[in-house]
Write a protein that holds these residues in place. Structure first.
Motif, short mmCIF file in Angstrom:
data_model
loop_
_atom_site.label_atom_id
_atom_site.label_comp_id
_atom_site.label_asym_id
_atom_site.label_seq_id
_atom_site.Cartn_x
_atom_site.Cartn_y
_atom_site.Cartn_z
N UNK A 114 0.84 -1.21 0.00
CA UNK A 114 0.00 0.00 0.00
C UNK A 114 0.87 1.25 0.00
N UNK A 115 1.99 1.21 0.72
CA UNK A 115 2.89 2.38 0.74
C UNK A 115 3.43 2.66 -0.65
N UNK A 116 3.77 1.63 -1.41
CA UNK A 116 4.27 1.84 -2.77
C UNK A 116 3.19 2.39 -3.68
N UNK A 117 1.94 1.94 -3.46
CA UNK A 117 0.84 2.50 -4.25
C UNK A 117 0.62 3.98 -3.92
N UNK A 118 0.67 4.31 -2.63
CA UNK A 118 0.48 5.71 -2.24
C UNK A 118 1.60 6.60 -2.75
N UNK A 119 2.82 6.07 -2.81
CA UNK A 119 3.94 6.87 -3.31
C UNK A 119 3.74 7.25 -4.77
N UNK A 125 -3.14 11.73 -1.87
CA UNK A 125 -2.26 10.89 -1.07
C UNK A 125 -2.50 11.09 0.42
N UNK A 126 -2.69 12.32 0.85
CA UNK A 126 -2.89 12.59 2.27
C UNK A 126 -4.18 11.95 2.78
N UNK A 127 -5.23 12.01 1.95
CA UNK A 127 -6.51 11.42 2.36
C UNK A 127 -6.39 9.92 2.51
N UNK A 128 -5.83 9.25 1.51
CA UNK A 128 -5.71 7.80 1.57
C UNK A 128 -4.76 7.35 2.69
N UNK A 200 7.37 6.89 4.37
CA UNK A 200 8.42 7.86 4.64
C UNK A 200 9.77 7.37 4.12
N UNK A 201 10.05 6.07 4.29
CA UNK A 201 11.30 5.53 3.79
C UNK A 201 11.37 5.52 2.27
N UNK A 202 10.27 5.20 1.61
CA UNK A 202 10.25 5.20 0.14
C UNK A 202 10.51 6.59 -0.43
N UNK A 203 10.01 7.61 0.24
CA UNK A 203 10.19 8.97 -0.26
C UNK A 203 11.63 9.45 -0.11
#
Length: 322
Positions: A114-119, A125-128, A200-203
C-alpha cells in the motif's frame, strides 16, 4: 673528590594548577543540575512505575502468591511446572508462535504494498494515507474486536460472503482450525502504522537510482529487488522488530474473540491470555509473574538474534564512510 649536582631544582608546584581541575569539575556539575531537574519526572516515573514493579514481579515469580495471602517462597517450582508439567502453557506458546509467523509477514507485506501505491499517487495521497492509518488507531479497542467477532461468527458477514462463492466455512470463531486466523486478519487489517513508516522511507530513496537501473534495462520487479528493498532495508528491519515485539504481546483481540477463555479448544489461547487466566482468574499470580519473565527473556533473545543477523541483509547508505 666531591661531585656537584647539576640537576636543576624542581619548579615549585603552582597551587592554582591543582585547583583548576577541581574548579572545572565543580563548574560542570553546576551546569548539569538543571538537566537532572528536568529529567527528574522521567527518572522518578521509570523507578516507581517500571523498575520497582519489575523487581516485585521477579520476586513473586519465585513464590506461591494468590493475591490474598502473603507470598510464600517456593524457588523454581513455578518455572519447572511451567516447562515440564503444564501442557496448556506449551499450547499457548505454539498458538502465539503460529500467530507471529503468519501475521507479521502478511502485515508488513500489505503495508509495503500500500505504501508503494500511495507513493505513486499524485492527488489524494494525504486522504488515503489517513484512511489507511485509521484502523491502527481503532483496531486495538475492545469495541472493534467485538465487531470483528460478530463478522466472523456463525451467521456473520464473512461466512455469508464466502458461501456466496461456494466456500462453506461456517463461523470462524467457533472453528478450532480457523479461529486463530480471525485474530490474524484483525491484526493485518491494522497495517497503517508500518505503512506510514514505509511511505516515509520510500520517499527518501533517490530517484537517480531508479533512472540508472532503468537505463541498465531493469524492469519494475528488478528495480524493486535491487533498489527498493536494499535502500528500504533499515526501515524493514525497524518495522520487523516492532511488529514481532507487539505480536508476542497480543491480548485484546484474543480476549474478545474467544470470550476470554481461549476457545474453542484453546485454539486462541495466546500466551498473554493464558498469563491473564493464571494470574487473575485462577489467582496464581506467582505463576503468572514467572510466565511474564520468560516472555521478556524470549522477546529479548529474538530481538538480539534479529540485530545480529541484520548485519547480513540490512544496508545503510553511509556504512562505507563509517
Amino acid at each position: 673528590m666531591s661531585t656537584v649536582s647539576t640537576r636543576a631544582p624542581a619548579p615549585a608546584e603552582d597551587p592554582t594548577q591543582t585547583r583548576r581541575p577541581a574548579r572545572k569539575r565543580r563548574g560542570v556539575r553546576e551546569k548539569q543540575w538543571p538537566a537532572y531537574v528536568f529529567l527528574s519526572p522521567w527518572l522518578i516515573g521509570a523507578g516507581v512505575l517500571t523498575l520497582v514493579p519489575m523487581a516485585a514481579s521477579l520476586y513473586l515469580s519465585f513464590t506461591d502468591y494468590n493475591l490474598f495471602d502473603a507470598p510464600r517462597w517456593i524457588g523454581l517450582r513455578n518455572y519447572s511446572e511451567m516447562l515440564f508439567d503444564d501442557p496448556r502453557y506449551w499450547r499457548s506458546v505454539g498458538t502465539t508462535l503460529l500467530y507471529v509467523v503468519v501475521a507479521v509477514p502478511l502485515k508488513l507485506a500489505l503495508a509495503l504494498g500500500v505504501a508503494m501505491l500511495l507513493k505513486s499517487l499524485g492527488r489524494g495521497r494525504a486522504f488515503y494515507r489517513s484512511a489507511f492509518y485509521a484502523p491502527s488507531l481503532l483496531g486495538a479497542s475492545m469495541t472493534i474486536a467485538l465487531v470483528w467477532k460478530a463478522l466472523f461468527n456463525d451467521g456473520g458477514s464473512v461466512a455469508g460472503a464466502l458461501s456466496w462463492f461456494g466456500i462453506d466455512t461456517g463461523g470462524w470463531v467457533g472453528n478450532p482450525d480457523l479461529a486463530v486466523y480471525a485474530v490474524v486478519l484483525l491484526t493485518v487489517w491494522q497495517f497503517g502504522a508500518p505503512m506510514v513508516i514505509f511511505l516515509a522511507g520510500l520517499q527518501q530513496i533517490p530517484s537517480d537510482l531508479y533512472e540508472a537501473a532503468a537505463l541498465d534495462g531493469a524492469g519494475r520487479w528488478r528495480q524493486f529487488l535491487s533498489v527498493t528493498l536494499p535502500m528500504l532495508s533499515p526501515v524493514v528491519f525497524f518495522n520487523l522488530v516492532l511488529e514481532i515485539i507487539n505480536s508476542f504481546q497480543v491480548f485484546t483481540p484474543a480476549f474478545a474473540i474467544s470470550g476470554g477463555n481461549g476457545g474453542p479448544a484453546d485454539s486462541t489461547m495466546f500466551y498473554t491470555l493464558y498469563l491473564y487466566e493464571r494470574g487473575f482468574t485462577a489467582s496464581h499470580m506467582g505463576y503468572a509473574a514467572a510466565m511474564a519473565w520468560l516472555l521478556l527473556i524470549a522477546i529479548g533473545v529474538i530481538t538480539l538474534i534479529l540485530f545480529r543477523t541484520s548485519r547480513t541483509w540490512v544496508f545503510y547508505a553511509d556504512e562505507e564512510g563509517r
